[in-house]
Design a protein around this motif. Sequence first.
Motif, short mmCIF file in Angstrom:
data_model
loop_
_atom_site.label_atom_id
_atom_site.label_comp_id
_atom_site.label_asym_id
_atom_site.label_seq_id
_atom_site.Cartn_x
_atom_site.Cartn_y
_atom_site.Cartn_z
N LYS A 68 0.81 -1.22 0.00
CA LYS A 68 0.00 0.00 0.00
C LYS A 68 0.85 1.27 0.00
O LYS A 68 0.40 2.32 -0.48
N ASP A 69 2.06 1.18 0.54
CA ASP A 69 2.91 2.37 0.62
C ASP A 69 3.91 2.45 -0.54
O ASP A 69 4.89 3.20 -0.49
N LYS A 71 4.10 2.78 -4.88
CA LYS A 71 3.31 3.05 -6.09
C LYS A 71 4.21 3.39 -7.27
O LYS A 71 5.17 4.17 -7.13
N VAL A 139 9.86 2.60 0.06
CA VAL A 139 8.44 2.99 0.04
C VAL A 139 8.32 4.27 -0.78
O VAL A 139 9.32 4.92 -1.10
N GLY A 140 7.09 4.63 -1.11
CA GLY A 140 6.87 5.88 -1.82
C GLY A 140 6.45 5.68 -3.26
O GLY A 140 6.20 4.55 -3.71
N THR A 168 10.63 8.54 -3.27
CA THR A 168 10.78 7.22 -2.66
C THR A 168 11.82 7.30 -1.55
O THR A 168 12.71 8.16 -1.57
N LYS A 171 13.94 1.70 3.00
CA LYS A 171 13.32 1.06 4.16
C LYS A 171 14.17 -0.11 4.63
O LYS A 171 14.63 -0.91 3.81
#
Length: 220
Positions: A68-69, A71, A139-140, A168, A171
């Motif tokens: 979800k985090d 894209k 993420v991002g 982004t 992580k």
Amino acid sequence: MNRRPALLAAATLTAAAFFSLSACGGGSDDSKDSDKIAGAENDVPKSASPSSSASDDGIDRPEIKLPKDVKDVFEGSGTGDAKKDAVLEDNARRISSVTEAVTVDAKSHPALKFYSAGDALLSAANHVQGFQKKNKSFVGATRYYDRKVTFLKDGAAAVTYCMDATKTYPKDRKTGKVDRSIPSSAQDYSFYNTRLEKNEDGVWQTTAVLTTTAAKRCMP
């Protein structure tokens, strides 16, 4: 410092060695500067991630699911030319298949092999294993833009595009901690020149990738 390494133009890791691994994690990559790709002549709007499972062409495609985090954002997908759009859609799916392999823990990533072949499959495997070795992910949102298709005399297609990774963030897979302190830089902009070949199933597979990091043509 760049937030995300660019995808290698060539790889030393064998695909068999990579696909024997059971999960994915963080990485490093070097890039090779080139605006030319084997077999390609030097010709060189916003939309979200492409449909990863459903398709009107009747091809049974593996599903791509990103966290979800995470894209991938693709610009310029609708050219009005059905053949070019088909190439761009498979180019986008290939990009997201690599993103999935880096960011999703899974025993296998069938989309990666579905949309990549030859040297491009090896470079993707090497890219993903680099993340694994450092136990990293990201993420991002990553933006892909200035996407252009050129059809080649041998029936293949060349797709060139820019990548903006300024949104982004790296992580740590073990702790789940996201480092948002890294400032954006020229290294976050990369230019890609890729070769795609249509296989017997009708899928435009990426077979070669050349990358230029800190690409001025991709910067605002």
